[in-house]
Enzyme design. Structure first.
Site, PDB file in Angstrom:
ATOM      1  N   ASN A   1     -54.867  54.958 -59.314  1.00  0.00           N
ATOM      2  CA  ASN A   1     -54.664  56.057 -58.361  1.00  0.00           C
ATOM      3  C   ASN A   1     -55.691  57.176 -58.520  1.00  0.00           C
ATOM      4  OD1 ASN A   1     -52.836  58.022 -56.662  1.00  0.00           O
ATOM      5  ND2 ASN A   1     -53.184  59.047 -58.618  1.00  0.00           N
TER       6      ASN A   1
ATOM      7  N   TYR B   1     -67.415  60.284 -50.192  1.00  0.00           N
ATOM      8  CA  TYR B   1     -66.044  59.924 -50.604  1.00  0.00           C
ATOM      9  C   TYR B   1     -65.585  58.642 -49.918  1.00  0.00           C
ATOM     10  CZ  TYR B   1     -60.946  59.892 -50.630  1.00  0.00           C
ATOM     11  OH  TYR B   1     -59.634  59.496 -50.757  1.00  0.00           O
TER      12      TYR B   1
ATOM     13  N   LYS C   1     -64.623  54.773 -51.262  1.00  0.00           N
ATOM     14  CA  LYS C   1     -63.357  54.070 -51.004  1.00  0.00           C
ATOM     15  C   LYS C   1     -63.625  52.686 -50.405  1.00  0.00           C
ATOM     16  CE  LYS C   1     -60.300  56.584 -52.797  1.00  0.00           C
ATOM     17  NZ  LYS C   1     -59.456  56.036 -53.863  1.00  0.00           N
TER      18      LYS C   1
END
Ligand code: NAP
Length: 250
Positions: free
Chosen positions: A86, A173, A177
């Site tokens: 996470n 970012y 991902k």
């Protein structure tokens, strides 16, 4: 060795990770290791969750910390059934920098390479390093589960569509991902012949420090899909990317 299933959630001292840890411990009765780069913050979070939660110092960018965490899990708990990758950052966190003003540091046309490396170090290499370190324990579990926190913001399909209004944000970012989705798939394929299932969950745009609390979903909503995938049974999928509403386009 613990009778109960043991789950490790990285970056669980706050945000979605804390809520995933809370749900796994309180709602589903697992023993939960609250991964936190600050042991103090982890201990505070574990205390708030209550019975079944234990703090575990873990900086996903620090090999020594990762190795020590894996050793502590083996000696203190004797098993690991669930790993939730996470921990994540949206930018390199230089002083005064805010999510809303990322512009130049998020666009790959201008982002300083040190910032790009810092984001990838946590969101991509951190996931690989922690997963590799925990695999021996997960292999010993009757039904190991790995869940990576992905993002529809990293979807190549959605961002290559010119009518998607959010694609202007497709920078450092989001690209990290996209890479983390590929990493998840590579682990899933490599582990296909084992009892370990590996999936990616998108929590949706959730109100946390990562987006300076601009998100529109609650922590409880954001944690739902990762928790569901952490608890899937033997007939559950592997190598998938989904949110609460079903599959998300890669
Ligand atoms: P958050 O509230 O900022 O929490 C991030 C967590 O990651 C914190 O506990 C932070 O610890 C930890 N972390 C950062 N770097 C770390 C490192 N090197 N080692 C260990 N822990 C580290 O953010 P969040 O929104 O809950 O994010 C959780 C995950 O969901 C991330 O992977 C994010 O990409 C993903 N996600 C979030 C959204 C959203 O809308 N919020 C949407 C899609 C995906 P510290 O407290 O020490 O900084």
């Amino acid at each position: 060795m613990q009778d109960k299933q043991v789950a490790l959630v990285t970056g669980a001292n706050k945000g979605i990770g804390l809520e995933i840890a809370r749900q796994l411990a309180q709602d589903h009765g697992l023993t939960v290791l609250v991964g936190s780069r600050s042991l103090e913050h982890g201990e505070e979070a574990a205390k708030n969750i209550g019975a079944g939660a234990h703090a575990l110092q873990l900086d996903v960018t620090d090999g020594t910390s990762i190795k020590a965490a894996a050793e502590r899990i083996r000696t203190a708990f004797g098993r690991l059934d669930v790993l939730v990758n996470n921990a994540g950052i949206s930018h390199a966190g230089r002083p005064g920098r805010k999510f809303e003003n990322l512009g130049d540091v998020n666009s790959l046309t201008t982002a300083p390479l040190d910032d790009v490396r810092a984001v990838f170090e946590t969101n991509v290499f951190g996931v690989i390093a922690v997963t590799q370190a925990m695999l021996p324990l997960l292999h010993e579990a009757p039904a190991g589960r790995i869940v990576n926190l992905g993002s529809s913001g990293g979807s190549l399909t959605l961002n290559s569509n010119p009518s998607n209004p959010h694609r202007a944000m497709f920078g450092n970012y989001s690209v990290s991902k996209s890479a983390s989705h590929a990493v998840m798939l590579a682990f899933a394929i490599a582990l296909e012949s084992t009892n370990i299932k590996v999936n990616a969950a998108c929590p949706g745009f959730t109100k946390t420090a990562l987006n300076n609390f601009n998100g529109t979903r609650t922590l409880e909503e954001g944690a739902r899909e990762p928790v569901r995938l952490a608890l899937i049974g033997p007939d559950g999928p592997t190598g998938t990317f989904s949110d609460e509403d079903g599959p998300v386009a890669w």
